[in-house]
Design an enzyme around this catalytic site. Structure first.
Site, PDB file in Angstrom:
ATOM      1  N   LYS A 209      25.886 -16.798 -21.165  1.00  0.00           N
ATOM      2  CA  LYS A 209      26.809 -17.222 -20.008  1.00  0.00           C
ATOM      3  C   LYS A 209      27.871 -17.799 -20.452  1.00  0.00           C
ATOM      4  O   LYS A 209      29.217 -17.582 -20.100  1.00  0.00           O
ATOM      5  CB  LYS A 209      26.004 -18.202 -19.102  1.00  0.00           C
ATOM      6  CG  LYS A 209      26.715 -18.715 -17.996  1.00  0.00           C
ATOM      7  CD  LYS A 209      26.370 -19.414 -16.825  1.00  0.00           C
ATOM      8  CE  LYS A 209      26.893 -20.062 -16.067  1.00  0.00           C
ATOM      9  NZ  LYS A 209      26.236 -20.975 -15.062  1.00  0.00           N
TER      10      LYS A 209
ATOM     11  N   ASP B  85      37.622 -23.415  -9.347  1.00  0.00           N
ATOM     12  CA  ASP B  85      37.049 -22.309  -8.426  1.00  0.00           C
ATOM     13  C   ASP B  85      36.185 -22.403  -7.826  1.00  0.00           C
ATOM     14  O   ASP B  85      35.547 -21.477  -7.118  1.00  0.00           O
ATOM     15  CB  ASP B  85      37.143 -20.922  -9.422  1.00  0.00           C
ATOM     16  CG  ASP B  85      35.785 -21.199 -10.594  1.00  0.00           C
ATOM     17  OD1 ASP B  85      35.328 -22.545 -10.775  1.00  0.00           O
ATOM     18  OD2 ASP B  85      35.349 -20.390 -11.283  1.00  0.00           O
TER      19      ASP B  85
ATOM     20  N   ASP C 223      31.038 -21.266  -4.888  1.00  0.00           N
ATOM     21  CA  ASP C 223      31.585 -21.078  -6.398  1.00  0.00           C
ATOM     22  C   ASP C 223      32.068 -19.804  -6.571  1.00  0.00           C
ATOM     23  O   ASP C 223      31.565 -18.701  -6.122  1.00  0.00           O
ATOM     24  CB  ASP C 223      30.472 -21.461  -7.328  1.00  0.00           C
ATOM     25  CG  ASP C 223      30.952 -21.821  -8.676  1.00  0.00           C
ATOM     26  OD1 ASP C 223      32.228 -21.609  -8.800  1.00  0.00           O
ATOM     27  OD2 ASP C 223      30.300 -22.090  -9.612  1.00  0.00           O
TER      28      ASP C 223
END
Length: 1120
Positions: A901, A1060, A832
């Site tokens: 986050k 991604d 990741d």
């Protein structure tokens, strides 16, 4: 009108049935009253224009200077003495047929009722039809009648043309207000029926009246749809439709007319299609709406029939419209000549010469045109007549088609209807799309493409393992089978409004005609027919929304007869065979089901126009990357699936993301009026909030439960299969699997039961990567190095094996083998990105500090930007707490990585402070010990600190965002939408325009559609500027992924991505990591910002001036 044709298509009904068209004559004649004088004499209908403006006058005569070969076509098309009938005689057959049908029907009725049918004479002694009178109808245009108007005398003996009748069909007429003078006929009236027949006659007349009313109502609906289509054309802005190129076909009105013509042709109603085209052609205000593609539709029809006469007339109409024939036009002409026996070579040569004069090449016919059935062979036959040695060069075309044989059934939509109902808009859109899909599939079968496609695909699948790009392999096979129809589908996409209106029409039929006996469940009830569906209104967010709700009897019947299986359309399921490779922006993925390479907002077409303008070679890299992702084969991890299903059946487990059933939902308390009377206003408000919260929780639990049921049902169905996920992309280039319910982009539960179908040995480093991947999934060692994570996995190996052996008393060893290097692993290992958006910003700005935070610079231990931001926010909090700020003191001990986050991750994708505050508020509510009364103040404080922290950590990011935002604002202010091209050559446009409301009139309900993608509206400046920075970063992110996919394919790796996050076998993780980093460096070694600035200046420099200082600054950094 299109809706009616589609409905007939759906039910395989015949349009030209006598009972349907008997009432048409009366309605048509009444509608003609507004513009013409009607004179019915001896089975002839004379239409006399009473308007000085000449509206509706024929304009179909050939111009004085017409190319010789077009005139020659008209001559060749005539056979014998009768072959050259004039146009008015040809077009009058429509009205003659209607009058003949009415006459026949009237005679049969009179015979049935015992009425003697005798001819009646008019004042002039001429015979008239029984039961008719001569009508002289005055119009608003003038007061002169047919007998006194000089202009009318010139038309006295002309019969009405079909186009004149259909042109006036859309004008509403109040027949009761038209003065009608009855003729004084000299003949005797019809005899009265005998008294003994009066009762039977009355009954039959009443029955006939009922049938007539029903037919009239049906006719009225058809005429209403025709009127709507005419209104679409008349309401179009003339200044917006003056470009008659084929690209304008995608504009709303032209698209509506185009798809209507195709539907008529497919149903075999050629006359209706021809009338519509001529209607628009003869009216100058509507002619501007036509493009060459609309004329080509009818040219292809007449070419199939071998009618050179009609082809010549169509070319004359094209010349009258000021349009230029294109390849498809000449292809239709040559096809028609190929079908005409003994066609003169002289005429064919003239066509070929005319093509050269127009700058067109014969080779392009076979390279660019779309052929159906035997069209290609007919064109070749015509060319071989004058050039026997001609052979087209085999140059593969980028073709179009898709897989999955789907049958449509309204009952499937009915069975999927929840007991609470569904909004009319959603249900109508679903039904309309089903009809459109079925129409496209039948068109492919009708054009004889399915057999050829099947043959090519079988050869492609057998040789799929060869070391050749799938796109190139398909092109080669297609070139080897060049004869027959083209695989390029040229069906016009139906406009969203037409799809919704068609669906609304079908829903209306279902509500009116689908009924059930009321005593079907309880025989004690009185028997009567009750509707299965009901239309009702409800409120959502203070807006009134129309709903279609099933009757409780239907719901109970479905529950009692419920099967243990779910029914899905085939195109929402994984494919059991490799996808068709994408060879163009229109062709790929499925064999039959229509699929777009680029997902767009429903109804938007700006992206399609951009893709059509691209050179073929510019899209090859994008197409090959999609093929690489779609060719990854999958299978189900059966032992884990069985464990998850057992937990799902045993009331689920929220900690494992397996949702519980509705029986575990909070109870919704009910209060009587007497109980509520004892509560205060504050207590009542609290009870209302709790009630809303409980209902919301129940709704969310039901939604999550059904979503999990869908996913697990599909997985269980595919448990013994190898399957594939075809891919496409959104308008930014981000890729997605086409099947929506079950794919690797889903939840952790879905990902857990998916493994690669192809297994590979672990090899020397595979076991290491499996252990690291396992620790990564736990999220326990975010700040540890890879060596530290591996060491941690080794220390807890006993616990890992015990969990694998006994997850739910199931014995299964995960990877026990004497030699782990030879263990065949199917598990995908994930790699990741570290806040990928910030990585791109740091690379664009050459920001060393920011690059270090997101692991672009080597470090001893992996950096965690989220923890870094949380740490800096904590420092800000301590400082403010010492100053005595109350909220900073309350937040002590509650600032964590999890709280910040989501906001950190989405800041680079355009999240605002308001959105960030909502994200943090949600995270704080999940913390049990945090005082709920401070949630709002705390979230407001934290979002400010997060933004400040990011600004300090990533100095260049905000400057780049500001430049992108300001550039987009200037572009939008100038009236343009923002466009750019990715480093891989993919064109991108932001489809954000000002919202307009479009009302769709319906019998059951009027629908208000909010259209945000209408290119005729001004751009939405706010959306354009706010969306440009995140969309640009998304396009770079997708470019990097595609480059990695292509190079992994070259290296022989199995590669899959979730944006991604890149997946591959444990054996090949090291290789994928190397490729990933090399492609990221190669991408950002290019002067991306400078190239973007050059593109924007070149495209928009005439309208505005760009702030280039920042761009040149980063360009200088790029060159360092």
């Amino acid at each position: 009108m299109l809706l009616h044709v589609c409905f007939l298509l759906y039910h395989n009904a015949s349009i030209f049935s006598l009972p349907f068209f008997f009432p048409v004559l009366e309605a048509r004649i009444q509608q003609l009253q507004s513009d013409i004088v009607l004179d019915v004499q001896h089975a002839k209908v004379q239409l006399v224009n009473a308007s000085k403006s000449g509206r509706g006058a024929s304009s179909g005569k050939s111009p004085k200077n017409v190319s010789g070969w077009r005139t020659e076509l008209l001559k060749v098309g005539q056979t014998g003495k009768g072959g050259g009938k004039d146009a008015s005689a040809y077009k009058s057959r429509w009205m003659e047929k209607l009058i003949q049908e009415k006459t026949t029907k009237t005679k049969k009725l009179n015979l049935k009722l015992g009425i003697e049918d005798k001819p009646v004479k008019s004042r002039k002694g001429k015979l008239m039809l029984p039961g008719t009178t001569q009508k002289n109808i005055l119009t608003k245009a003038g007061k002169k009648t047919a007998s006194t108007s000089k202009k009318s005398k010139t038309l006295k003996n002309q019969e009405p043309t079909a186009i004149q009748a259909d042109t006036m069909a859309g004008a509403p007429v109040a027949a009761a207000t038209v003065p009608i003078r009855k003729a004084k006929g000299k003949g005797k009236a019809s005899k009265e029926p005998a008294p003994e027949f009066s009762e039977a006659r009355d009954q039959e007349l009443a029955e006939l009246e009922r049938k007539t009313e029903a037919k009239a109502q049906e006719l009225a609906e058809v005429e209403k749809l025709e009127w709507k289509l005419n209104q679409w054309a008349m309401s179009a802005s003339p200044e917006l439709v003056q470009d008659n190129s084929e690209a304008r076909m995608y504009e709303g009105v032209q698209l509506s007319v185009h798809c209507y013509l195709e539907a008529c042709v497919f149903c075999g109603d050629i006359d209706r299609a021809q009338r519509l085209l001529l209607t628009h052609h003869r009216m100058i205000s509507r002619r501007n709406l036509l493009n060459i593609g609309l004329y080509n539709v009818m040219m292809r029809v007449w070419a199939k029939k071998g009618s050179l006469n009609q082809i010549g007339r169509m070319f004359i109409l094209v010349e009258e419209a000021g349009l230029k024939p294109n390849l498809t036009s000449y292809c239709a002409a040559l096809e028609c000549m190929g079908r005409t026996p003994n066609c003169s070579p002289k005429v064919i040569n003239r066509v070929l010469r005319q093509m050269k004069e127009d700058g067109l090449c014969v080779e392009e016919l076979f390279r660019l045109c779309v052929f159906r059935q035997d069209e290609r062979d007919m064109v070749l036959r015509a060319i071989h007549t004058v050039e026997p040695d001609f052979q087209p060069s085999i140059n593969t075309v980028l073709h179009t088609f898709d897989p999955n044989n789907v049958d449509i059934c309204h009952c499937q939509s009915l069975s999927n209807l929840p007991p609470s109902g569904e909004s009319l808009h959603i249900l109508a859109k679903e039904l309309g799309n089903r009809v459109h899909n079925k129409f496209c599939i039948r068109m492919k079968s009708h054009n004889q493409m399915v057999d050829k496609l099947s043959h090519i695909y079988n050869e492609y699948a057998e040789l799929l393992d060869f070391d050749v790009l799938p796109r190139e392999r398909w092109w080669k096979l297609e070139a080897e089978h060049s004869s027959g129809p083209s695989l390029l589908g040229d069906n016009t996409q139906w406009p969203h409004t037409v799809v919704v209106e068609l669906g609304t029409y079908l829903v209306d039929l279902m509500v009116k005609h689908m009924k059930v006996n009321s005593d079907i469940l309880n025989p004690a009830n009185d028997r009567k027919f009750i509707p299965v569906l009901y239309h009702m209104y409800t409120f959502r967010s203070n807006k009134q929304v129309g709903f279609i709700k099933p009757h409780p009897i239907l719901t109970q019947m479905q529950q009692d007869a419920m099967e243990t299986t779910l029914t899905f359309d085939s195109y929402v399921m994984p494919m059991l065979c490799p996808p068709v490779p994408w060879t163009s922006a229109k062709f790929g993925a499925y064999l039959l089901t229509p699929t777009k390479m680029m997902r767009t907002v429903v109804g938007a077409n700006q992206h399609e126009i951009l893709l059509e303008k691209c050179q073929d070679a510019d899209l090859h890299a994008v197409l090959d990357s999609l093929n690489q992702l779609g060719n990854a084969a999958w299978r189900i991890n059966q032992p884990l699936l069985d464990i998850i299903i057992s937990i799902f059946n045993d009331k689920g487990n929220e900690k494992l993301d397996i949702p519980p059933p509705n029986s575990e939902a909070p109870k919704i308390l009910r209060y009587s009026q007497q109980d509520l009377a004892t509560y205060s206003s504050a207590e009542k408000a609290h009870l209302k909030r709790e009630l809303v919260k409980a209902k919301k929780k129940c709704s969310e639990m039901h939604s999550l439960r059904m979503d999990a049921l869908y996913k697990l049902s599909i997985a269980n169905h595919m448990r013994d299969e190898v399957f594939w996920f075809p891919h496409n992309m959104d308008f930014r280039g981000r890729t997605y699997p086409c099947p929506p319910y079950f794919n690797h982009l889903g939840s952790d539960v879905t990902r857990a039961i998916l493994v690669f179908a192809e297994g590979k040995p672990l090899g020397p480093g595979g076991l290491k990567w499996l252990k690291i991947h396992l620790v990564n999934l736990t999220g326990l060692k975010k700040r540890s190095s890879l060596a530290g994570r591996l060491e941690y996995a080794n220390t807890i190996m006993d616990d890992i094996l015990d969990s694998a052996d006994n997850p739910l008393n199931v014995t299964h060893r995960l990877w026990i083998s004497p030699d782990p290097t030879h263990f065949i692993s199917h598990f995908p290992v994930h790699q990741d990105g570290s806040c990928n958006g910030l990585q791109h910003y740091a690379a664009l700005g050459r920001d060393v500090i920011g690059a270090t935070s997101v692991n672009l610079i080597p470090c001893e231990v992996p950096q965690d930007v989220y923890s870094g931001v949380a740490q800096q926010v904590e420092e800000f909090r301590v400082r403010d707490s010492e100053k005595g700020l109350k909220i900073a003191q309350v937040l002590e001990g509650f600032i964590s990585r999890k709280v910040v986050k989501q906001t950190v991750m989405t800041v680079v994708y355009g999240v605002t402070r308001y959105g960030g505050r909502l994200q943090i508020e949600k995270r704080l509510k999940e913390v049990d010990d945090f005082p709920k009364e401070y949630v709002w103040d705390a979230s407001h404080y934290l979002v400010q600190q997060v933004f400040s922290s990011l600004k300090e950590m990533f100095t260049g990011t905000r400057e780049i965002q500001d430049w992108l935002t300001e550039s987009a604002r200037l572009i939008a202010k100038s009236g343009n939408t923002v466009e750019w091209v990715t480093p891989l050559g993919l064109p991108i446009i932001q489809p954000y325009h000002r919202t307009r409301t479009q009302m769709l009139k319906g019998t059951i309900q009027d629908l208000s559609l909010q259209i945000t993608h209408d290119s005729k509206q001004k751009p939405d400046t706010v959306k354009q500027k706010n969306a440009f920075p995140p969309n640009f970063i998304h396009s770079l992110d997708s470019t990097h992924m595609m480059l990695t996919a292509l190079y992994c394919y070259s290296a022989g790796l199995t590669f899959v991505s979730v944006h991604d996050c890149f997946w591959t076998h444990a054996l090949t993780v090291d290789t994928m990591n190397k490729v990933c980093r090399e492609q990221f460096v190669a991408l950002h070694s290019q002067p991306i910002l400078q190239e973007l600035s050059n593109f924007l200046l070149q495209k928009y420099s005439t309208d505005l001036s760009f702030p280039l200082a920042i761009t040149h600054r980063y360009h200088q950094m790029d060159s360092c």
